[in-house]
Scaffold this motif. Structure first.
Motif, PDB file in Angstrom:
ATOM      1  N   SER A 113       0.828  -1.206   0.000  1.00 48.01           N
ATOM      2  CA  SER A 113       0.000   0.000   0.000  1.00 48.01           C
ATOM      3  C   SER A 113       0.860   1.253   0.000  1.00 48.01           C
ATOM      4  O   SER A 113       0.550   2.239  -0.683  1.00 48.01           O
ATOM      5  N   MET A 114       1.953   1.217   0.773  1.00 46.43           N
ATOM      6  CA  MET A 114       2.881   2.341   0.791  1.00 46.43           C
ATOM      7  C   MET A 114       3.491   2.552  -0.591  1.00 46.43           C
ATOM      8  O   MET A 114       3.549   3.675  -1.108  1.00 46.43           O
ATOM      9  N   ALA A 115       3.940   1.469  -1.218  1.00 45.04           N
ATOM     10  CA  ALA A 115       4.582   1.575  -2.521  1.00 45.04           C
ATOM     11  C   ALA A 115       3.618   2.120  -3.580  1.00 45.04           C
ATOM     12  O   ALA A 115       4.029   2.858  -4.473  1.00 45.04           O
ATOM     13  N   LEU A 116       2.338   1.768  -3.459  1.00 44.76           N
ATOM     14  CA  LEU A 116       1.338   2.219  -4.422  1.00 44.76           C
ATOM     15  C   LEU A 116       0.762   3.590  -4.089  1.00 44.76           C
ATOM     16  O   LEU A 116      -0.016   4.145  -4.868  1.00 44.76           O
ATOM     17  N   GLY A 117       1.106   4.123  -2.913  1.00 47.49           N
ATOM     18  CA  GLY A 117       0.585   5.419  -2.513  1.00 47.49           C
ATOM     19  C   GLY A 117      -0.864   5.399  -2.090  1.00 47.49           C
ATOM     20  O   GLY A 117      -1.546   6.423  -2.174  1.00 47.49           O
ATOM     21  N   LEU A 118      -1.354   4.241  -1.599  1.00 45.44           N
ATOM     22  CA  LEU A 118      -2.739   4.145  -1.144  1.00 45.44           C
ATOM     23  C   LEU A 118      -2.883   4.800   0.226  1.00 45.44           C
ATOM     24  O   LEU A 118      -1.896   5.082   0.900  1.00 45.44           O
ATOM     25  N   SER A 119      -4.121   5.014   0.651  1.00 42.25           N
ATOM     26  CA  SER A 119      -4.367   5.660   1.936  1.00 42.25           C
ATOM     27  C   SER A 119      -3.854   4.821   3.096  1.00 42.25           C
ATOM     28  O   SER A 119      -3.916   3.592   3.070  1.00 42.25           O
ATOM     29  N   LYS A 120      -3.353   5.473   4.107  1.00 33.04           N
ATOM     30  CA  LYS A 120      -2.804   4.815   5.294  1.00 33.04           C
ATOM     31  C   LYS A 120      -3.937   4.323   6.185  1.00 33.04           C
ATOM     32  O   LYS A 120      -4.978   4.964   6.250  1.00 33.04           O
ATOM     33  N   PRO A 121      -3.780   3.230   6.907  1.00 36.60           N
ATOM     34  CA  PRO A 121      -2.596   2.358   6.986  1.00 36.60           C
ATOM     35  C   PRO A 121      -2.516   1.321   5.880  1.00 36.60           C
ATOM     36  O   PRO A 121      -1.626   0.520   5.846  1.00 36.60           O
ATOM     37  N   GLY A 122      -3.469   1.354   4.949  1.00 32.75           N
ATOM     38  CA  GLY A 122      -3.439   0.450   3.801  1.00 32.75           C
ATOM     39  C   GLY A 122      -4.438  -0.684   3.903  1.00 32.75           C
ATOM     40  O   GLY A 122      -4.694  -1.205   4.988  1.00 32.75           O
ATOM     41  N   PRO A 123      -5.038  -1.089   2.772  1.00 27.20           N
ATOM     42  CA  PRO A 123      -5.924  -2.253   2.759  1.00 27.20           C
ATOM     43  C   PRO A 123      -5.135  -3.532   2.996  1.00 27.20           C
ATOM     44  O   PRO A 123      -3.921  -3.557   2.768  1.00 27.20           O
ATOM     45  N   ASN A 124      -5.808  -4.576   3.461  1.00 26.08           N
ATOM     46  CA  ASN A 124      -5.104  -5.837   3.656  1.00 26.08           C
ATOM     47  C   ASN A 124      -5.015  -6.603   2.330  1.00 26.08           C
ATOM     48  O   ASN A 124      -5.463  -6.142   1.286  1.00 26.08           O
ATOM     49  N   THR A 125      -4.420  -7.779   2.366  1.00 26.93           N
ATOM     50  CA  THR A 125      -4.186  -8.549   1.145  1.00 26.93           C
ATOM     51  C   THR A 125      -5.484  -8.905   0.430  1.00 26.93           C
ATOM     52  O   THR A 125      -5.574  -8.811  -0.806  1.00 26.93           O
ATOM     53  N   VAL A 126      -6.501  -9.297   1.182  1.00 25.73           N
ATOM     54  CA  VAL A 126      -7.782  -9.657   0.581  1.00 25.73           C
ATOM     55  C   VAL A 126      -8.406  -8.445  -0.106  1.00 25.73           C
ATOM     56  O   VAL A 126      -8.948  -8.549  -1.217  1.00 25.73           O
ATOM     57  N   SER A 127      -8.331  -7.287   0.522  1.00 18.30           N
ATOM     58  CA  SER A 127      -8.879  -6.076  -0.074  1.00 18.30           C
ATOM     59  C   SER A 127      -8.100  -5.653  -1.313  1.00 18.30           C
ATOM     60  O   SER A 127      -8.691  -5.174  -2.291  1.00 18.30           O
ATOM     61  N   LEU A 128      -6.796  -5.826  -1.286  1.00 10.16           N
ATOM     62  CA  LEU A 128      -5.993  -5.512  -2.471  1.00 10.16           C
ATOM     63  C   LEU A 128      -6.463  -6.327  -3.668  1.00 10.16           C
ATOM     64  O   LEU A 128      -6.493  -5.836  -4.803  1.00 10.16           O
ATOM     65  N   LYS A 129      -6.868  -7.551  -3.387  1.00 11.98           N
ATOM     66  CA  LYS A 129      -7.319  -8.455  -4.459  1.00 11.98           C
ATOM     67  C   LYS A 129      -8.766  -8.198  -4.868  1.00 11.98           C
ATOM     68  O   LYS A 129      -9.085  -8.194  -6.066  1.00 11.98           O
TER      69      LYS A 129
END
Length: 211
Positions: A113-129
C-alpha cells in the motif's frame, strides 16, 4: 354563506397548511452518505490473527474504495526501495500490528500500500485483491510494479503479496520482487510464486498504475 362561516373555513384551511408544513419540517432527514475517509477506513482491515481491527467493516459489506492517486511503475519501485534502508540504514521490521513512521502497517500488504501510494494504513491482502485496487492479469503479462497475490486463506499467516520487479531468467520461471516478509522485514528477493499456477498465487495489476 355567512361571513362568519367563511372566516371559520379560512382559519381551518390555514391551520391545515401550517400543520402540514410543520410535519414536513420536523420529519427526520435521510442519513448522510459516509464520507470518503470513513469509507476508506472500513477496508483498512489489519491482518492480525484474522481478527477485524476496530475500523474494519464488521458487517462484512464491500465498502467504497477511496480513489487512489495515479502512480508510475518507476515510482512504485522507488517507493518500495525506501523501506530497505528506512530503519536507520536497515530494513523496516515486519509486524502485523504495528505501523511504520510513515503511517503504513508493517506487514506485506501495508508495505505494498505504501509503494502504491494508497491511503494509510493500507488495505489488507484480501482487499488488495477483491475491492477494486487491482485487476487479475496473466503471469506472462507481469510488468514492474504489478503484484503477485495469494489471498485465498482465512489465516493472515497464509496470505501474502509481493511487488514484481522483472523476470530473473529468459524462461520466466523466476522473478525479482520486493516484499515485507515475516521475521525478515523488507527485502528484495527472487521468487517463483504463481509460476506453476498451483500454489494459490496469481498476478494482479494495480488500477492506479500508469502504463
Amino acid at each position: 354563506m355567512s361571513k362568519k362561516t367563511t372566516r371559520r373555513w379560512g382559519v381551518a384551511a390555514l391551520t391545515a397548511v401550517l400543520c402540514a408544513g410543520s410535519v414536513a419540517l420536523s420529519a427526520p432527514s435521510a442519513p448522510a452518505a459516509p464520507s470518503v475517509s470513513a469509507a476508506s477506513a472500513a477496508w483498512a482491515t489489519a491482518e492480525v490473527g484474522g481478527a477485524l481491527a476496530p475500523w474494519a467493516d464488521r458487517a462484512g459489506s464491500a465498502p467504497a474504495v477511496q480513489a487512489a492517486p495515479r502512480i508510475t511503475r518507476a515510482q512504485v519501485l522507488a517507493r518500495a526501495k525506501t523501506w530497505l534502508t528506512a530503519n536507520n540504514g536497515r530494513p523496516v521490521p515486519y509486524s502485523q500490528n504495528k505501523r511504520w513512521k510513515d503511517g503504513y502497517r508493517q506487514d506485506c500488504s501495508g508495505y505494498v500500500s505504501m509503494a502504491l501510494g494508497l491511503s494509510k494504513p493500507g488495505p489488507n491482502t484480501v482487499s488488495l485483491k477483491n475491492d477494486g485496487f487491482t485487476r487479475r492479469i496473466s503471469m506472462k503479462d507481469l510488468a514492474p510494479g504489478d503484484l503477485v497475490i495469494k489471498a485465498n486463506s482465512n489465516n493472515p499467516d497464509n496470505r501474502h503479496v509481493v511487488i514484481f520487479d522483472g523476470w530473473a531468467n529468459n524462461a520466466h520461471t523466476v522473478y525479482k520482487s520486493y516484499e515485507q516478509a515475516g521475521g525478515v522485514g523488507t527485502r528484495w528477493k527472487q521468487h517463483s510464486y504463481g509460476v506453476n499456477g498451483r500454489d494459490g498465487y496469481h498476478a494482479y495489476r494495480p488500477v492506479n498504475i500508469v502504463g
